[in-house]
Design a protein around this motif. Structure first.
Motif, PDB file in Angstrom:
ATOM      1  N   THR A  78      44.495  11.744 -82.973  1.00 22.88           N
ATOM      2  CA  THR A  78      45.755  12.257 -83.614  1.00 22.88           C
ATOM      3  C   THR A  78      46.942  11.675 -82.908  1.00 22.88           C
ATOM      4  O   THR A  78      48.151  11.808 -83.281  1.00 22.88           O
ATOM      5  CB  THR A  78      46.122  13.825 -83.205  1.00 22.88           C
ATOM      6  OG1 THR A  78      45.802  13.992 -81.862  1.00 22.88           O
ATOM      7  CG2 THR A  78      44.818  14.695 -83.772  1.00 22.88           C
ATOM      8  N   LEU A 114      42.919  16.285 -86.457  1.00 24.02           N
ATOM      9  CA  LEU A 114      43.598  17.375 -86.870  1.00 24.02           C
ATOM     10  C   LEU A 114      44.795  17.688 -85.817  1.00 24.02           C
ATOM     11  O   LEU A 114      44.413  17.859 -84.717  1.00 24.02           O
ATOM     12  CB  LEU A 114      42.953  18.618 -87.203  1.00 24.02           C
ATOM     13  CG  LEU A 114      43.669  19.872 -87.966  1.00 24.02           C
ATOM     14  CD1 LEU A 114      43.824  19.402 -89.271  1.00 24.02           C
ATOM     15  CD2 LEU A 114      42.908  21.090 -87.931  1.00 24.02           C
TER      16      LEU A 114
ATOM     17  N   VAL B 330      40.800   6.560 -94.362  1.00 24.26           N
ATOM     18  CA  VAL B 330      41.269   8.144 -93.875  1.00 24.26           C
ATOM     19  C   VAL B 330      41.712   7.865 -92.362  1.00 24.26           C
ATOM     20  O   VAL B 330      42.294   8.716 -91.827  1.00 24.26           O
ATOM     21  CB  VAL B 330      40.238   8.903 -94.161  1.00 24.26           C
ATOM     22  CG1 VAL B 330      39.878   9.246 -95.460  1.00 24.26           C
ATOM     23  CG2 VAL B 330      38.854   8.239 -93.518  1.00 24.26           C
ATOM     24  N   CYS B 331      41.463   6.687 -91.797  1.00 25.40           N
ATOM     25  CA  CYS B 331      41.864   6.407 -90.368  1.00 25.40           C
ATOM     26  C   CYS B 331      42.143   4.863 -90.223  1.00 25.40           C
ATOM     27  O   CYS B 331      41.628   4.300 -90.519  1.00 25.40           O
ATOM     28  CB  CYS B 331      40.655   6.877 -89.447  1.00 25.40           C
ATOM     29  SG  CYS B 331      40.828   6.510 -87.904  1.00 25.40           S
ATOM     30  N   PRO B 336      45.131   9.380 -88.191  1.00 24.19           N
ATOM     31  CA  PRO B 336      44.800   9.993 -89.744  1.00 24.19           C
ATOM     32  C   PRO B 336      45.571   9.020 -90.436  1.00 24.19           C
ATOM     33  O   PRO B 336      46.934   8.686 -90.242  1.00 24.19           O
ATOM     34  CB  PRO B 336      45.417  11.401 -89.646  1.00 24.19           C
ATOM     35  CG  PRO B 336      45.120  11.944 -88.269  1.00 24.19           C
ATOM     36  CD  PRO B 336      45.423  10.683 -87.647  1.00 24.19           C
ATOM     37  N   HIS B 337      45.237   8.684 -91.704  1.00 25.65           N
ATOM     38  CA  HIS B 337      46.104   7.906 -92.584  1.00 25.65           C
ATOM     39  C   HIS B 337      45.987   8.344 -93.821  1.00 25.65           C
ATOM     40  O   HIS B 337      46.672   9.304 -94.054  1.00 25.65           O
ATOM     41  CB  HIS B 337      45.274   6.115 -92.497  1.00 25.65           C
ATOM     42  CG  HIS B 337      46.184   5.199 -93.070  1.00 25.65           C
ATOM     43  ND1 HIS B 337      47.422   4.870 -92.663  1.00 25.65           N
ATOM     44  CD2 HIS B 337      45.987   4.619 -94.152  1.00 25.65           C
ATOM     45  CE1 HIS B 337      47.890   4.181 -93.531  1.00 25.65           C
ATOM     46  NE2 HIS B 337      47.047   3.720 -94.450  1.00 25.65           N
ATOM     47  N   GLU B 338      45.182   8.074 -94.763  1.00 26.65           N
ATOM     48  CA  GLU B 338      45.259   8.326 -96.215  1.00 26.65           C
ATOM     49  C   GLU B 338      44.644   9.886 -96.231  1.00 26.65           C
ATOM     50  O   GLU B 338      43.744   9.967 -95.336  1.00 26.65           O
ATOM     51  CB  GLU B 338      44.688   7.505 -97.258  1.00 26.65           C
ATOM     52  CG  GLU B 338      45.535   6.047 -97.476  1.00 26.65           C
ATOM     53  CD  GLU B 338      44.784   5.366 -98.644  1.00 26.65           C
ATOM     54  OE1 GLU B 338      44.757   5.580 -99.522  1.00 26.65           O
ATOM     55  OE2 GLU B 338      44.120   4.142 -97.972  1.00 26.65           O
ATOM     56  N   ASP B 339      45.095  10.616 -97.107  1.00 28.75           N
ATOM     57  CA  ASP B 339      44.494  12.012 -97.202  1.00 28.75           C
ATOM     58  C   ASP B 339      43.196  12.054 -97.647  1.00 28.75           C
ATOM     59  O   ASP B 339      42.489  11.782 -98.579  1.00 28.75           O
ATOM     60  CB  ASP B 339      45.444  12.546 -98.176  1.00 28.75           C
ATOM     61  CG  ASP B 339      45.076  14.380 -98.292  1.00 28.75           C
ATOM     62  OD1 ASP B 339      44.330  14.632 -97.646  1.00 28.75           O
ATOM     63  OD2 ASP B 339      45.641  14.898 -99.211  1.00 28.75           O
ATOM     64  N   PRO B 340      42.272  12.516 -96.614  1.00 34.31           N
ATOM     65  CA  PRO B 340      40.582  12.820 -96.851  1.00 34.31           C
ATOM     66  C   PRO B 340      40.709  13.433 -98.250  1.00 34.31           C
ATOM     67  O   PRO B 340      39.656  13.324 -98.878  1.00 34.31           O
ATOM     68  CB  PRO B 340      40.259  13.448 -95.725  1.00 34.31           C
ATOM     69  CG  PRO B 340      41.367  13.372 -94.576  1.00 34.31           C
ATOM     70  CD  PRO B 340      42.692  13.146 -95.253  1.00 34.31           C
ATOM     71  N   ALA B 341      41.428  14.448 -98.503  1.00 32.48           N
ATOM     72  CA  ALA B 341      41.389  15.102 -99.987  1.00 32.48           C
ATOM     73  C   ALA B 341      41.060  14.030-101.052  1.00 32.48           C
ATOM     74  O   ALA B 341      40.394  14.450-102.218  1.00 32.48           O
ATOM     75  CB  ALA B 341      42.375  16.179-100.136  1.00 32.48           C
ATOM     76  N   THR B 342      41.547  12.969-100.947  1.00 31.32           N
ATOM     77  CA  THR B 342      41.641  12.049-102.124  1.00 31.32           C
ATOM     78  C   THR B 342      40.172  11.254-101.952  1.00 31.32           C
ATOM     79  O   THR B 342      39.850  10.266-102.973  1.00 31.32           O
ATOM     80  CB  THR B 342      42.801  11.001-102.009  1.00 31.32           C
ATOM     81  OG1 THR B 342      42.424  10.162-100.822  1.00 31.32           O
ATOM     82  CG2 THR B 342      44.046  11.524-101.981  1.00 31.32           C
TER      83      THR B 342
END
Lengths: 383, 383
Positions: A78, A114, B330-331, B336-342
């Motif tokens: 994080t 997270l 994503v990392c 964390p970088h781009e949104d994992p939801a994508t």
């Protein structure tokens, strides 16, 4: 009572709003002295969470005065912001307890990547400090649960002194203490160097031999604090034996509560050339998905045991191996022996014995079977 | 056509009664020359099945004239009786074909610890010999299937020569060629030493990089025979390239048919200090049950990727790792970088890219997700 059974410790567990359910998710354990000696072992995973990076510095001088733990987020990967959150939590504990932040171990558990909501944690520390008590062990043990179905606590009594402990962890249990948070307290008088030796000896044959799913966590921490409040210095040998008993008790509780498991499997390798060989062979079996799925299916598939043994570099003759399952020697001298149909695997406890016939060392590795429930729980964890 | 596409080979597949279903379970592939050069690689599992122990002797002189294969029983850990069965099968093939038994490779697959019924095998060899033909490749490929849902065949054409192959294996796929039987044929003129070099180069980047479930078999064998019937000696470089293409084609067929899998996962490690580091890191991820279960749940859980990377000794900075899933980073820099939801994981093909930023080597490891169906298939296999 667990961590608050030994004299000289206060504990509490409160909801800090990290878990969406509103359940307790922040625990505090404070050593009120008179001694503050400690020992800690961390995950051997090279990718360590922020609380581990912080706590590694804290424990260097052998002094730990408080441990603060949260579930609901691992605070791992994080970034600088995450490290600052860990630091802020330690500072808040220090301020409330009246100690230095450099004596505060921080532990977190939950999802990687997270960010933990800092204000929730700081408010949680305030709330936890307000309800610290010598009866708070059970609340603390509850607050560190993630996918655990029950809280884990244990106590071992010595003459005039005691050791108490709490643990969390229900998956990702692997060598080198994977995804496990453990706080152990004692009111015995034991200098830090002796605590360290005792803790390493105890974890080596307990938590380190638990290999639920072969996965190593980024956050594992086992911290042992000695308050000295009993005024008694037990012989180190006695203390180490009691500590080993306590760690084994907690390890077995973790094993029994492993995510989705139907069986607890004890793999004992005997007559190995070295303890290292025995551990290697046991671990290779514990990590065979084929073997673990067979146990789930109550299938005494000893071929999958031997196929795993063969992947190691341990000393043995491939043509002279014996394998027993639940006491039935289904394979002798690398050939079929007793009828596998006589092996009853319907109970939860399964034993596998492998005789390497190459020496007199032995070791037991504990693992679980591979079940539909494991797949379900770990495929749905963060979604 | 597969193994019978190159000139100079006959093949067949017949039911010998080893499978209770009455399906084809015995295959024969015969090199009719004029050359009999060969190369073979075996499982690196130290617990080797009787056919492997036999065939290791056969291949030593670089000459193989026939390969006989059976499904329905691994003939592993079946003792002296089992070895004699393998020997008797080789003798029977030799007698029928008019060659020496010492030029006959024997392969078996199925359950470990189960004696293969010798008379069925001997009768099966008679039957298979009677129907040998230059169109028998497909029957042979069918006869070696166990839990495979489809037969695996491939052909690569060179100018005036070709390479054909068949494979079986749908689980227990792991480094060093786990539970896999492969027969490859070519009508090119290639001396045994060159065949060996080409086969090792080809398997190193194909079958050896397939890690379906981390389990290594006791029976794996990949045999390459050159008949020389085309009369053409291709440049070794061209031959190796074609062979690598063929092995990769077969490896991808094995990957797609892995037991119970919902996803094919390609894990590519880039900018590693060495190819060995890249392979180590890729394999550690491929063996994480937590990561594999997450993919089954369509969950882009990059934390489980990094937790696996951290268990290796590869060169990297834990605070500076990048991870992409299906092309979404994503990392970055271990945060964390781009949104994992994508990240859309609903398709069968999943790519994971890990950037170690420590050099310019790379490698791809292929694996599958961990599913309910995998647990089901492997818990019910022998019961």
């Amino acid at each position: 009572m667990s961590v608050t059974t030994p004299a000289g410790f206060l504990a509490s567990g409160v909801p800090a709003g990290l878990k969406s359910t509103g359940a307790k998710d922040l625990a505090l354990v404070v050593n009120t002295g008179p001694t503050f000696d400690s020992a800690t072992v961390f995950t051997s995973n090279r990718c360590k969470a922020n609380p581990v990076l912080w706590s590694q510095e804290v424990v260097k001088d052998g002094i730990v005065k408080a441990v603060v733990l949260n579930s609901g987020g691992a605070n791992c990967y994080t970034g600088a912001e995450g490290f600052q959150t860990t630091h802020a939590v330690a500072e808040k504990v220090a301020e409330k307890v009246g100690i230095g932040a450099i004596d505060v171990v921080v532990c977190s558990t939950g999802l990687i990547g997270l960010a933990n909501p800092r204000q929730n944690l700081l408010d949680g520390v305030e709330a936890a400090h307000a309800v610290l008590s010598a009866e708070g062990g059970a609340d603390a043990a509850t607050a560190i649960m993630t996918t655990d179905s029950v809280s884990k606590q244990a106590v071992v009594e010595g003459p005039g002194w005691s050791i108490g402990g709490m643990a969390k962890g229900a998956g990702m249990l692997a060598p080198a203490l994977a995804t496990m948070l453990v706080v152990i307290t004692t009111d015995a008088v034991v200098p830090a160097a002796d605590l360290d030796a005792a803790l390493r000896a105890a974890t080596r044959v307990s938590f380190d031999r638990l290999d639920s799913d072969g996965c190593q966590s980024t956050n594992d921490t086992v911290t042992l604090m000695a308050s000295g409040a009993s005024g008694i210095t037990p012989p180190l040998e006695d203390f180490t034996a009691a500590l080993t008993q306590l760690c084994t008790d907690l390890a077995m509780q973790l094993l029994k509560d492993a995510e989705g498991a139907d069986h607890e499997i004890a793999i004992t390798v005997v007559n190995a050339a070295s303890e290292e060989d025995a551990v290697d062979v046991g671990r290779s079996i514990a990590r065979s998905n084929l073997f673990k799925a067979a146990v789930f299916g109550n299938d005494p598939n000893w071929g999958r045991v031997l196929a795993s043994v063969g992947t190691t570099q341990a000393a043995f003759d491939p043509a002279d191996l014996d394998v027993a399952m639940n006491g039935v020697w289904v394979c002798r001298n690398s050939t079929p022996h007793e009828d596998p149909a006589t092996v009853d695997l319907t109970g939860r406890e399964v034993t596998v014995t492998v005789d390497l016939k190459s020496g007199d060392a032995r070791a037991t590795i504990w693992t679980n079977d591979l079940t539909h429930a494991y797949v379900h729980e770990n495929s749905a964890y963060s979604s």
